[in-house]
Design a protein around this motif. Structure first.
Motif, PDB file in Angstrom:
ATOM      1  N   SER A   7      -6.815   8.888  -0.793  1.00 38.81           N
ATOM      2  CA  SER A   7      -6.440   8.102  -1.975  1.00 38.81           C
ATOM      3  C   SER A   7      -5.264   7.201  -1.637  1.00 38.81           C
ATOM      4  O   SER A   7      -4.235   7.680  -1.162  1.00 38.81           O
ATOM      5  N   SER A  33      -6.461   1.006  -6.883  1.00 41.74           N
ATOM      6  CA  SER A  33      -6.498   2.176  -6.019  1.00 41.74           C
ATOM      7  C   SER A  33      -7.838   2.309  -5.308  1.00 41.74           C
ATOM      8  O   SER A  33      -8.858   1.818  -5.775  1.00 41.74           O
ATOM      9  N   CYS A  59      -4.580  -3.713   1.654  1.00 39.39           N
ATOM     10  CA  CYS A  59      -5.052  -4.302   0.405  1.00 39.39           C
ATOM     11  C   CYS A  59      -4.771  -5.808   0.479  1.00 39.39           C
ATOM     12  O   CYS A  59      -3.837  -6.256   1.157  1.00 39.39           O
ATOM     13  N   GLU A  88       0.830  -1.200   0.000  1.00 39.80           N
ATOM     14  CA  GLU A  88       0.000   0.000   0.000  1.00 39.80           C
ATOM     15  C   GLU A  88       0.872   1.261   0.000  1.00 39.80           C
ATOM     16  O   GLU A  88       1.971   1.260   0.588  1.00 39.80           O
ATOM     17  N   THR A 140      -2.992   3.591  -3.071  1.00 41.13           N
ATOM     18  CA  THR A 140      -2.686   2.692  -4.184  1.00 41.13           C
ATOM     19  C   THR A 140      -2.043   1.429  -3.639  1.00 41.13           C
ATOM     20  O   THR A 140      -1.264   1.477  -2.678  1.00 41.13           O
ATOM     21  N   CYS A 141      -2.392   0.322  -4.231  1.00 38.17           N
ATOM     22  CA  CYS A 141      -1.787  -0.967  -3.897  1.00 38.17           C
ATOM     23  C   CYS A 141      -1.037  -1.475  -5.123  1.00 38.17           C
ATOM     24  O   CYS A 141      -1.633  -1.655  -6.197  1.00 38.17           O
ATOM     25  N   THR A 142       0.256  -1.671  -4.961  1.00 34.69           N
ATOM     26  CA  THR A 142       1.080  -2.191  -6.039  1.00 34.69           C
ATOM     27  C   THR A 142       1.283  -3.689  -5.831  1.00 34.69           C
ATOM     28  O   THR A 142       1.694  -4.116  -4.749  1.00 34.69           O
ATOM     29  N   GLY A 158       0.456   5.845  -0.040  1.00 34.96           N
ATOM     30  CA  GLY A 158      -0.418   7.000  -0.018  1.00 34.96           C
ATOM     31  C   GLY A 158      -0.132   7.859   1.187  1.00 34.96           C
ATOM     32  O   GLY A 158       0.687   7.497   2.036  1.00 34.96           O
ATOM     33  N   GLN A 165      -1.541  -2.160 -10.612  1.00 36.41           N
ATOM     34  CA  GLN A 165      -1.936  -1.456  -9.392  1.00 36.41           C
ATOM     35  C   GLN A 165      -3.454  -1.319  -9.334  1.00 36.41           C
ATOM     36  O   GLN A 165      -4.128  -1.275 -10.363  1.00 36.41           O
ATOM     37  N   ARG A 174      -8.386   0.525 -11.212  1.00 35.42           N
ATOM     38  CA  ARG A 174      -7.131  -0.193 -11.421  1.00 35.42           C
ATOM     39  C   ARG A 174      -6.382   0.365 -12.615  1.00 35.42           C
ATOM     40  O   ARG A 174      -6.970   1.008 -13.497  1.00 35.42           O
ATOM     41  N   GLN A 176     -10.303   5.298  -3.475  1.00 36.26           N
ATOM     42  CA  GLN A 176     -10.616   6.693  -3.176  1.00 36.26           C
ATOM     43  C   GLN A 176     -11.819   6.714  -2.236  1.00 36.26           C
ATOM     44  O   GLN A 176     -12.830   6.089  -2.523  1.00 36.26           O
ATOM     45  N   TRP A 188      -9.881  -3.829  -0.623  1.00 33.72           N
ATOM     46  CA  TRP A 188      -9.446  -2.882   0.400  1.00 33.72           C
ATOM     47  C   TRP A 188     -10.202  -3.195   1.691  1.00 33.72           C
ATOM     48  O   TRP A 188     -11.427  -3.347   1.689  1.00 33.72           O
TER      49      TRP A 188
END
Length: 123
Positions: A19, A81, A97, A6, A21-23, A8, A79, A73, A83, A38
């Motif tokens: 916001s 995401s 995530c 994760e 993001t998960c890579t 942000g 990735q 995505r 929001q 999430w």
């Protein structure tokens, strides 16, 4: 070995948008039949599922958060995401995530998780 990370901001002001993001590495977010979720855990409380985006791009949302949540995505970056709009201090939590297996349209088994990221909502 699938890994999730994760990222942000750790601090968000009330009424603003959160916001994250998960890579994902070690596996593709388009691989059948998995979804990417999430989940959050407020301080002193249990885990709360927020939503997910599946291998085919379809999305699932918690009814209690649906009006404020959007999950998307970027397949080129592998990735996905989150929001969350109009945040309040009650949205302070550790956000995770995770990958979940999809069976007959249901999210049934979580097998890989990120380490989690703390998000604090405060002015």
């Amino acid at each position: 070995q699938v890994q999730l990370q994760e990222s942000g901001p750790g601090l968000v002001k009330p009424s603003q948008m959160l916001s994250l993001t998960c890579t994902v590495s070690g596996g593709s977010i388009t691989t059948t039949y998995y979804a990417w979720s999430w989940i959050r855990q407020p301080p002193g409380k249990g885990l709360e599922w927020m939503g997910a985006i599946a291998y085919d791009g379809s999305t699932y949302y918690s009814p209690s958060l649906k009006s404020r949540t959007s999950i998307s995505r970027d397949t080129s970056k592998n990735q996905f995401s989150l929001q969350l709009s109009s945040v309040t201090p009650e949205d302070t939590a550790v956000y995770y995530c995770a990958r979940v297996e999809v069976v007959a349209g249901r999210l049934v088994k979580y097998d890989y998780w990120g380490q989690g990221t703390q998000v604090t909502v405060s002015s």
